[in-house]
Scaffold this motif. Sequence first.
Motif, short mmCIF file in Angstrom:
data_model
loop_
_atom_site.label_atom_id
_atom_site.label_comp_id
_atom_site.label_asym_id
_atom_site.label_seq_id
_atom_site.Cartn_x
_atom_site.Cartn_y
_atom_site.Cartn_z
N ARG A 194 2.35 6.84 -6.73
CA ARG A 194 1.35 7.56 -7.31
C ARG A 194 1.64 9.30 -7.00
NH1 ARG A 194 -3.12 4.82 -8.97
NH2 ARG A 194 -3.34 2.83 -8.52
N GLY A 217 0.91 -1.05 -0.03
CA GLY A 217 0.06 -0.04 -0.07
C GLY A 217 0.87 1.18 -0.10
N THR A 218 1.94 1.36 0.77
CA THR A 218 2.83 2.62 0.85
C THR A 218 3.53 2.45 -0.55
OG1 THR A 218 4.44 1.35 2.26
CG2 THR A 218 2.94 2.65 3.34
N SER A 243 2.42 1.89 -3.44
CA SER A 243 1.64 2.28 -4.38
C SER A 243 1.19 3.75 -4.24
CB SER A 243 0.47 1.22 -4.28
OG SER A 243 -0.73 1.95 -5.19
N ALA A 244 0.89 4.08 -2.76
CA ALA A 244 0.51 5.57 -2.42
C ALA A 244 1.83 6.64 -2.72
CB ALA A 244 -0.06 5.52 -1.05
N LYS A 275 -3.96 8.33 0.63
CA LYS A 275 -3.87 7.63 -0.33
C LYS A 275 -3.50 5.94 0.00
CE LYS A 275 -4.51 10.13 -3.98
NZ LYS A 275 -5.60 10.13 -4.71
N LEU A 276 -2.90 5.93 1.25
CA LEU A 276 -2.53 4.64 1.99
C LEU A 276 -3.96 4.24 2.31
CD1 LEU A 276 -0.75 2.64 2.81
CD2 LEU A 276 -0.11 4.18 4.94
N LEU A 285 -0.58 11.71 1.87
CA LEU A 285 0.27 10.31 1.69
C LEU A 285 -0.73 9.47 2.50
CD1 LEU A 285 2.50 8.71 0.48
CD2 LEU A 285 3.78 9.34 2.63
N GLU A 342 -5.59 2.58 -0.48
CA GLU A 342 -4.95 1.32 -1.12
C GLU A 342 -5.29 0.12 -0.08
OE1 GLU A 342 -3.27 0.76 -3.71
OE2 GLU A 342 -3.61 2.88 -4.27
N THR A 395 -3.85 2.02 8.29
CA THR A 395 -3.51 3.20 8.20
C THR A 395 -3.48 3.99 9.46
OG1 THR A 395 -4.52 3.11 5.81
CG2 THR A 395 -3.79 5.43 6.70
#
Length: 247
Positions: free
Chosen positions: A57, A50-51, A53-54, A221-222, A218, A225, A141
Motif C-alpha cells: 500500500r 500483514g507486512t 499488505s502494508a 499500517k501493519l 509502516l 492489518e 506489531t
Amino acid sequence: MKRRIYLFILSAFLLSSCAELLQVVQTIDTERPLTQTEVVSGLKEALKIGTDSAASRLARQNGYYGDQAVKILLPPEAAVIVNNVHRLPGGEKMLEDLILRINRSAEDAAREAGPVFYRAITQMSIQDGFGILRGEQDAATSYLKNNTYQQLFNLYQPKLKTSLDKKLIAGVSTNQSWETLTTQWNRLAGSLAGQVAGLNKVEVELDTYLTDKALEGLFLKLAVEEQKIRTDANARVTDLLRRVFGK
C-alpha cells in the motif's frame, strides 16, 4: 415386506448416526487445543500477510504522500522554514516540491521493506507467539517494532538513502532539493536581517529523520492489518489463520 421396511429404517438410522458422528468428530477437531507449532506458524503467516499488505500500500504512488495518516512532512526543526518560507523567492513551491520528493522517496523504499520484515519474523519464539496471541490488538506489531526496530533501521536506511540520492523529479534528487532549501534558508538566517528577526539555522540529517518517519508509517499500517486479522473473519484468508485467530 416387513423385513424390507425394517432394513430401510435401520439404514436410515445408521446413515443418520454416521452423519451425527461425523459432525461430532469435526467439532472435536475444530475445538482441539492449538499446538505450539500452529500458534507460531499462524502468527508468522499473519505477519507476513500483514507486512505484504502494508508495504504494498505504501509503495504505490501517493502511498505516503496521499495518506494524511503517514504523509511525511519536514522535521520539527524546520518549522521555522515552513512558517517563513514566503520570505524566499519561490519558496512555497520549493517547499511543496521538497515534501513531494520526500514522500516519493519513502514510497520507493517501501518496495524493499518485505524481505527486511521476513527476516525479523523468522526469529519469533514459541513463548513470543503465545504472548502475542493473548496480547493487545497490536501485540504482534509491537513485538516486531520493539525487538527489531534498530535492525530494521540499519537495513532500511541505506535503501532509503539510495532513494534520496536518486534523481526523481526534473533530474534533481531529494537530498539535493533539501540541501538547496536549507542552504538558502541558513544563508538568510545567518544574515543581519535573519539575526534581527531571530531566525535559526536548520541542521538535520534528512535520511535519519525520513527513515524514522517511514518506519513509523509502516508500523502504523501493519497494526491496521493485524487488527483486521484479529477482528474480521473475512481477513483470515487461510485455514491456519482462521484456526489460530478464530480462538
